[in-house]
Design an enzyme around this catalytic site. Structure first.
Site, PDB file in Angstrom:
ATOM      1  N   LYS A  50      -6.140  -8.185  14.395  1.00  0.00           N
ATOM      2  CA  LYS A  50      -5.428  -7.485  15.437  1.00  0.00           C
ATOM      3  C   LYS A  50      -4.865  -6.312  14.737  1.00  0.00           C
ATOM      4  CE  LYS A  50      -1.387 -10.134  13.877  1.00  0.00           C
ATOM      5  NZ  LYS A  50      -0.135 -11.066  14.450  1.00  0.00           N
ATOM      6  N   ARG A 148       8.770 -19.483  19.126  1.00  0.00           N
ATOM      7  CA  ARG A 148       8.198 -18.546  19.834  1.00  0.00           C
ATOM      8  C   ARG A 148       7.363 -19.350  20.756  1.00  0.00           C
ATOM      9  NH1 ARG A 148       5.335 -13.692  16.186  1.00  0.00           N
ATOM     10  NH2 ARG A 148       3.736 -15.412  16.013  1.00  0.00           N
ATOM     11  N   HIS A 177       3.012 -21.686  12.977  1.00  0.00           N
ATOM     12  CA  HIS A 177       2.992 -20.466  12.366  1.00  0.00           C
ATOM     13  C   HIS A 177       4.505 -20.324  11.699  1.00  0.00           C
ATOM     14  CE1 HIS A 177       2.296 -16.118  11.403  1.00  0.00           C
ATOM     15  NE2 HIS A 177       3.394 -15.764  11.871  1.00  0.00           N
ATOM     16  N   ARG A 233      -5.156 -18.099   7.454  1.00  0.00           N
ATOM     17  CA  ARG A 233      -5.021 -16.948   8.235  1.00  0.00           C
ATOM     18  C   ARG A 233      -4.753 -15.816   7.458  1.00  0.00           C
ATOM     19  NH1 ARG A 233      -2.115 -20.569  11.884  1.00  0.00           N
ATOM     20  NH2 ARG A 233      -0.492 -19.189  11.715  1.00  0.00           N
ATOM     21  N   TYR A 277      14.711  20.170  11.739  1.00  0.00           N
ATOM     22  CA  TYR A 277      15.651  19.731  12.710  1.00  0.00           C
ATOM     23  C   TYR A 277      17.062  19.286  11.992  1.00  0.00           C
ATOM     24  CZ  TYR A 277      11.825  20.094  16.153  1.00  0.00           C
ATOM     25  OH  TYR A 277      10.701  20.495  16.861  1.00  0.00           O
ATOM     26  N   CYS A 324       9.138  15.812  11.197  1.00  0.00           N
ATOM     27  CA  CYS A 324       8.919  16.299  12.665  1.00  0.00           C
ATOM     28  C   CYS A 324       7.714  15.407  13.026  1.00  0.00           C
ATOM     29  CB  CYS A 324       8.309  17.592  12.856  1.00  0.00           C
ATOM     30  SG  CYS A 324       9.771  18.785  11.575  1.00  0.00           S
ATOM     31  N   MET A 325       7.419  15.579  14.396  1.00  0.00           N
ATOM     32  CA  MET A 325       6.216  14.849  14.912  1.00  0.00           C
ATOM     33  C   MET A 325       4.892  15.010  14.223  1.00  0.00           C
ATOM     34  SD  MET A 325       4.897  14.640  19.046  1.00  0.00           S
ATOM     35  CE  MET A 325       6.527  14.146  19.875  1.00  0.00           C
ATOM     36  N   ASP A 326       4.681  16.240  13.968  1.00  0.00           N
ATOM     37  CA  ASP A 326       3.570  16.872  13.462  1.00  0.00           C
ATOM     38  C   ASP A 326       3.500  17.326  11.924  1.00  0.00           C
ATOM     39  OD1 ASP A 326       2.346  16.596  16.087  1.00  0.00           O
ATOM     40  OD2 ASP A 326       3.601  18.099  16.597  1.00  0.00           O
TER      41      ASP A 326
END
Length: 385
Positions: A50, A148, A177, A233, A277, A324-326
């Site tokens: 997954k 859950r 689980h 699993r 930043y 930063c983002m990039d």
């Protein structure tokens, strides 16, 4: 470095990003075989793929695991299962988070195995199967203490009284689980395992004979022998990472992913210059800084700002300033020789130094699952065979 590596998901004509992930399928194979050797002979394996195989790429990962003979695949959602089927995967696929009512038809169209966890989900699937004139295999989730999904053990008898109305449903497996399988203190896990034993007895007393019983995840495989039953699993450990660092002594696994980039800019700066930043880092000396083209937009956690590390030229160097983002800034002042284009290891090994997903997670204040899953699809994957 990319010799004999297949690039998946991006056309050959496109430009390769300096930032990429290298996936070593031979390490995946080694981990799978190592897990199998650890298990009782007839134990089935449900390989969890997954969340894009924990960031490693669902299709190539599943193809290798299928070639090794995994008994099942585990995914979270229907869309992940359909992606596997459309890629040619034939092995049984269990949808571990269940099926929304609106997607019921797809379990029949793509030969999928749903997990049921209440009478409503069973009713939807059972009625659809009867209308289609087909039998449907399902796995029943029992809530032994996770709180859950799942039928509570004390509700099982009444659940099965209602389930008898849906004769098209075959209970192929019973699952639960564990919520803290990696803990040194395993008292609660042992209580969950005991509840699971009792739940299985109730299932059988109601006239059902499930073929597969499974509660063991990666932590339990390494930590709780009584949890193995006849199917396990593995997820994180398939990819060479551990739910807890102390498990390294119990089983030697190989990291499957390396997260790599390169230096795109070098700059000499004076003492007292703020970087990035928020001016959260100010140089305490004349410094040489490197800029690398990776950031939280790729999955490098922003929480590593001013405390993460990378490897360049076989030496560790510190991330400085806000990620930063990039883009990210690294202080390379103390490295003996640095050039534009030098390889930068974010996760992986270079010479004698290594940074693991566990290392990154510990520094970032999270778990290795989140680190690996967080390396998103903007980062191209290359596969070593």
């Amino acid at each position: 470095m990319l010799t004999d590596i297949i690039h998946s998901g991006v056309a050959k004509a496109q430009i390769r990003r300096p930032t990429h992930a290298l996936i070593d399928l031979s390490a995946l194979e080694y981990n799978y075989r190592t897990i199998k050797e650890h298990l009782p002979h007839d134990t089935a394996v449900l390989s969890v793929v997954k969340a894009n195989a924990y960031g490693h790429g669902t299709i190539e990962t599943a193809k290798r695991l299928e070639s090794l003979g995994t008994d099942f695949f585990g995914v979270a959602i229907c869309e992940e299962a359909i992606e596997l089927r459309e890629a040619g995967i034939k092995s049984p696929i269990i949808i571990l988070s269940g099926i929304p009512k609106s997607q019921t038809e797809y379990i029949f169209r793509f030969d999928l195995t749903p997990l049921i966890f209440d009478i409503a989900s069973a009713e939807t699937i059972g009625m659809f199967a009867e209308k289609a004139g087909r039998k449907i295999k399902v796995h029943l989730k029992v809530d032994t203490g996770m709180g859950r999904l799942g039928v509570l053990p004390e509700q099982l008898s009444s659940f099965f009284e209602m389930l008898k109305n849906f004769r098209a449903i075959e209970i192929e497996g019973v699952a639960s689980h564990l919520c803290e399988s990696e803990n040194k203190d395993n008292r609660y896990s042992l209580k969950q395992i005991d509840r699971f034993h009792k739940a299985v007895q109730i299932v059988r007393s109601c006239g059902y004979s499930p073929r597969y019983l499974h509660i063991a995840n990666s932590g339990a495989i390494l930590n709780l022998p009584s949890s193995l039953f006849n199917m396990v699993r593995p997820g994180l450990m398939l990819y060479g990472s551990y739910p807890s660092k102390r498990f390294k002594k119990k089983m030697a696994l190989k990291p499957v992913m390396s997260f790599v980039t390169e230096i795109i800019h070098l700059k000499e700066v004076k003492k007292g210059l703020p970087l990035s930043y928020g001016r959260r880092f100010i140089t305490a000396r004349d410094s040489l800084i490197a800029v690398i083209p990776v950031g939280y937009g790729d999955g490098l956690p922003r929480s590593l700002s001013n405390k993460g590390q990378v490897i360049i030229g076989g030496k560790k160097a510190s991330i400085v300033g806000t990620i930063c983002m990039d883009l990210t800034i690294v202080d390379v002042t103390d490295l003996p020789h640095v050039e534009l284009g030098d390889e930068v290891i974010l996760i992986g090994r270079q010479e004698s130094e290594e940074i693991t997903a566990q290392d990154v997670a510990q520094t970032a204040g999270t778990i290795p699952y989140e680190i690996l899953c967080g390396i998103n699809k903007r980062v191209p994957r290359f596969y070593r065979n």
